[in-house]
Design a protein around this motif. Structure first.
Motif, PDB file in Angstrom:
ATOM      1  N   VAL A  40       0.835  -1.200   0.000  1.00 26.28           N
ATOM      2  CA  VAL A  40       0.000   0.000   0.000  1.00 26.28           C
ATOM      3  C   VAL A  40       0.872   1.254   0.000  1.00 26.28           C
ATOM      4  CG1 VAL A  40      -1.681   1.339   1.317  1.00 26.28           C
ATOM      5  CG2 VAL A  40      -1.942  -1.144   1.119  1.00 26.28           C
ATOM      6  N   ASP A  41       1.873   1.297   0.868  1.00 20.83           N
ATOM      7  CA  ASP A  41       2.761   2.463   0.941  1.00 20.83           C
ATOM      8  C   ASP A  41       3.467   2.691  -0.389  1.00 20.83           C
ATOM      9  OD1 ASP A  41       2.095   2.928   3.581  1.00 20.83           O
ATOM     10  OD2 ASP A  41       3.851   1.901   4.403  1.00 20.83           O
ATOM     11  N   ASN A  42       3.846   1.619  -1.057  1.00 18.66           N
ATOM     12  CA  ASN A  42       4.523   1.728  -2.351  1.00 18.66           C
ATOM     13  C   ASN A  42       3.614   2.390  -3.384  1.00 18.66           C
ATOM     14  OD1 ASN A  42       6.906   1.060  -3.950  1.00 18.66           O
ATOM     15  ND2 ASN A  42       5.627  -0.449  -4.997  1.00 18.66           N
ATOM     16  N   ILE A  43       2.337   1.996  -3.406  1.00 11.43           N
ATOM     17  CA  ILE A  43       1.380   2.598  -4.337  1.00 11.43           C
ATOM     18  C   ILE A  43       1.181   4.072  -4.011  1.00 11.43           C
ATOM     19  CG2 ILE A  43      -1.027   2.582  -5.117  1.00 11.43           C
ATOM     20  CD1 ILE A  43      -1.022  -0.450  -4.639  1.00 11.43           C
ATOM     21  N   ASP A  71     -19.499  -8.618  -1.948  1.00 15.38           N
ATOM     22  CA  ASP A  71     -20.181  -8.531  -0.653  1.00 15.38           C
ATOM     23  C   ASP A  71     -19.380  -7.756   0.384  1.00 15.38           C
ATOM     24  OD1 ASP A  71     -22.352 -10.010  -1.581  1.00 15.38           O
ATOM     25  OD2 ASP A  71     -21.427 -11.919  -1.012  1.00 15.38           O
ATOM     26  N   THR A  72     -18.065  -7.984   0.429  1.00 13.55           N
ATOM     27  CA  THR A  72     -17.244  -7.399   1.494  1.00 13.55           C
ATOM     28  C   THR A  72     -16.292  -6.310   1.034  1.00 13.55           C
ATOM     29  OG1 THR A  72     -15.440  -9.017   1.234  1.00 13.55           O
ATOM     30  CG2 THR A  72     -17.296  -9.638   2.661  1.00 13.55           C
ATOM     31  N   GLY A  73     -16.001  -6.263  -0.276  1.00 19.56           N
ATOM     32  CA  GLY A  73     -15.004  -5.320  -0.774  1.00 19.56           C
ATOM     33  C   GLY A  73     -13.577  -5.778  -0.542  1.00 19.56           C
ATOM     34  N   LEU A  84      -2.356  -9.592  -0.592  1.00 16.15           N
ATOM     35  CA  LEU A  84      -3.564  -8.780  -0.764  1.00 16.15           C
ATOM     36  C   LEU A  84      -4.813  -9.453  -0.197  1.00 16.15           C
ATOM     37  CD1 LEU A  84      -3.099  -7.666  -4.495  1.00 16.15           C
ATOM     38  CD2 LEU A  84      -2.502  -6.367  -2.443  1.00 16.15           C
ATOM     39  N   ILE A  85      -4.786 -10.763  -0.060  1.00 13.98           N
ATOM     40  CA  ILE A  85      -5.983 -11.528   0.273  1.00 13.98           C
ATOM     41  C   ILE A  85      -6.558 -11.071   1.620  1.00 13.98           C
ATOM     42  CG2 ILE A  85      -6.861 -13.822   0.827  1.00 13.98           C
ATOM     43  CD1 ILE A  85      -4.783 -14.945  -1.135  1.00 13.98           C
ATOM     44  N   GLY A  86      -7.859 -10.794   1.588  1.00 22.55           N
ATOM     45  CA  GLY A  86      -8.563 -10.419   2.809  1.00 22.55           C
ATOM     46  C   GLY A  86      -8.472  -8.956   3.185  1.00 22.55           C
ATOM     47  N   HIS A  87      -7.870  -8.138   2.333  1.00 22.05           N
ATOM     48  CA  HIS A  87      -7.706  -6.715   2.640  1.00 22.05           C
ATOM     49  C   HIS A  87      -8.597  -5.854   1.741  1.00 22.05           C
ATOM     50  CE1 HIS A  87      -4.339  -6.978   5.469  1.00 22.05           C
ATOM     51  NE2 HIS A  87      -3.856  -7.943   4.711  1.00 22.05           N
ATOM     52  N   ASP A  88      -8.951  -4.679   2.257  1.00 24.33           N
ATOM     53  CA  ASP A  88      -9.765  -3.711   1.522  1.00 24.33           C
ATOM     54  C   ASP A  88      -8.834  -2.679   0.896  1.00 24.33           C
ATOM     55  OD1 ASP A  88     -11.586  -1.900   0.554  1.00 24.33           O
ATOM     56  OD2 ASP A  88     -12.806  -1.832   2.359  1.00 24.33           O
ATOM     57  N   LEU A  89      -8.210  -3.066  -0.215  1.00 22.04           N
ATOM     58  CA  LEU A  89      -7.208  -2.215  -0.854  1.00 22.04           C
ATOM     59  C   LEU A  89      -7.813  -0.890  -1.310  1.00 22.04           C
ATOM     60  CD1 LEU A  89      -4.302  -1.875  -1.903  1.00 22.04           C
ATOM     61  CD2 LEU A  89      -5.036  -3.007  -4.017  1.00 22.04           C
ATOM     62  N   LYS A  90      -9.017  -0.932  -1.867  1.00 19.35           N
ATOM     63  CA  LYS A  90      -9.666   0.283  -2.351  1.00 19.35           C
ATOM     64  C   LYS A  90      -9.789   1.313  -1.231  1.00 19.35           C
ATOM     65  CE  LYS A  90     -14.034   1.899  -4.413  1.00 19.35           C
ATOM     66  NZ  LYS A  90     -14.360   2.911  -3.371  1.00 19.35           N
ATOM     67  N   SER A  91     -10.348   0.914  -0.098  1.00 18.59           N
ATOM     68  CA  SER A  91     -10.540   1.855   1.008  1.00 18.59           C
ATOM     69  C   SER A  91      -9.214   2.354   1.564  1.00 18.59           C
ATOM     70  CB  SER A  91     -11.351   1.189   2.127  1.00 18.59           C
ATOM     71  OG  SER A  91     -12.672   0.923   1.693  1.00 18.59           O
ATOM     72  N   ASP A  92      -8.220   1.477   1.633  1.00 21.73           N
ATOM     73  CA  ASP A  92      -6.922   1.886   2.169  1.00 21.73           C
ATOM     74  C   ASP A  92      -6.246   2.917   1.273  1.00 21.73           C
ATOM     75  OD1 ASP A  92      -7.160   0.285   4.411  1.00 21.73           O
ATOM     76  OD2 ASP A  92      -6.149  -1.437   3.489  1.00 21.73           O
ATOM     77  N   GLY A  98      -6.644  10.249  -0.507  1.00 22.51           N
ATOM     78  CA  GLY A  98      -7.741  11.184  -0.669  1.00 22.51           C
ATOM     79  C   GLY A  98      -8.297  11.206  -2.079  1.00 22.51           C
ATOM     80  N   ARG A  99      -7.975  10.190  -2.869  1.00 22.25           N
ATOM     81  CA  ARG A  99      -8.412  10.148  -4.265  1.00 22.25           C
ATOM     82  C   ARG A  99      -9.415   9.007  -4.469  1.00 22.25           C
ATOM     83  NH1 ARG A  99      -6.190  14.126  -3.425  1.00 22.25           N
ATOM     84  NH2 ARG A  99      -4.113  14.777  -4.132  1.00 22.25           N
TER      85      ARG A  99
END
Length: 300
Positions: A40-43, A71-73, A84-92, A98-99
């Motif tokens: 996530v930090d890298n992105i 269902d869960t995102g 990545l499995i089990g994480h909400d990458l979009k929300s993070d 802020g985008r």
């Protein structure tokens, strides 16, 4: 402006496209392994760099090697990048940048790129295939990705090879738990194993293609078998989806003979021929995935 990110197992690439699809900025960094939050930090760092270089603030599209649960995102258990499995990458990503952010499977992003302004631009129904270390696929209809109810539309690599010969059944073991999946025959490793079933260090797919081009008889037989298997596999797709265009990407897409030989061969397996579907090479090659991620935010 729109930002696209291609999150791969070894590298993470970012691109900024103008409203007209012109490339304004692109760079890549090694994908961290072992820790989700490092990814996530890298992105986030890449997004910050891209916005600084282009003096803009942009929506973000991310192509991932997996799919998202409706269902869960959360990233589902089929992600090749297992962190990545089990994480909400979009929300993070949205929280840290802020985008507004959208996610899609990387093969879907590839198909979207080529359907938007690539080799299949203007076609109504596009099937994008990736022939590389694995075999992936994505479906775009009238400019929009069709992810499917279970987010697995286009995953033709994990269906059986159709019209298999006796010596192709039950087929090689696949990591998904089944035998004889298309991926085990048509991926780069599958091509290598077809050429040298017992060799631990046989020639790579690229080396086999080169050998065939130079007239090596054994390599020519291997490539001929590969062309026939690809024709069968794609005829099965055509009989179900009936796409206008099939766009081919990945390392094996560089075998130029595929684009003449496979359409000739698939005629024998069509439900109602002659088939008019076109098989074409991706316009943007390795860049299609990251461009398609940017195109997850359509033009206003």
């Amino acid at each position: 402006m729109r930002i696209g990110v291609d999150l791969g197992g070894t590298k993470t690439e970012i691109i900024v496209l103008s409203e007209a699809g012109e490339e304004c900025f692109r760079t890549r960094k090694t994908t961290p392994r072992g820790n989700y939050f490092d990814i996530v930090d890298n992105i986030v760092e890449l997004v910050s760099e891209a916005e600084k270089e282009t003096n803009s603030q942009s929506s973000i599209g991310i192509g991932i090697p997996g799919s998202v649960s409706k269902d869960t995102g959360l990233i589902k258990g089929n992600a090749n990048t297992t962190e990545l499995i089990g994480h909400d990458l979009k929300s993070d990503i949205e929280r840290m940048t802020g985008r507004p952010t959208r996610l899609a499977n990387d093969a879907n992003c590839f198909a979207l790129s080529e359907a938007t302004d690539g080799a299949a631009a203007g076609a109504s129904v596009v099937f994008g295939i990736i022939l590389g270390t694995g075999v992936g696929g994505g479906i775009v209809v009238n400019g929009g990705i069709i992810p499917g109810l279970n987010s697995i539309a286009g995953e033709w690599g994990h269906t059986p090879l159709p019209w298999a010969n006796q010596n192709e059944r039950p087929g090689p073991d696949c990591y998904c738990g089944q035998k004889g999946c298309i991926e085990t025959f048509l991926s780069g490793p599958g091509l290598s194993k077809s050429h040298d079933p017992v060799g631990a260090k046989g020639p790579t797919a690229k080396e086999i293609a080169t050998m065939a081009a130079r007239g090596d008889a054994a390599a020519i037989r291997t490539i001929t078998t590969y062309e026939r298997r690809l024709a069968k596999a794609l005829a099965g797709i055509i009989n179900v989806l009936d796409p206008d265009v099939i766009v081919c990407g990945g390392g094996l897409s560089n075998m130029d003979n595929l684009y003449t030989r496979v359409p000739e061969l698939w005629q024998a397996y069509s439900f109602s021929g002659p088939l008019e579907t076109k098989l074409v090479k991706a316009k943007y090659g390795d860049s299609s995935g990251v461009r398609g991620a940017a195109w997850l935010w359509p033009l206003d």
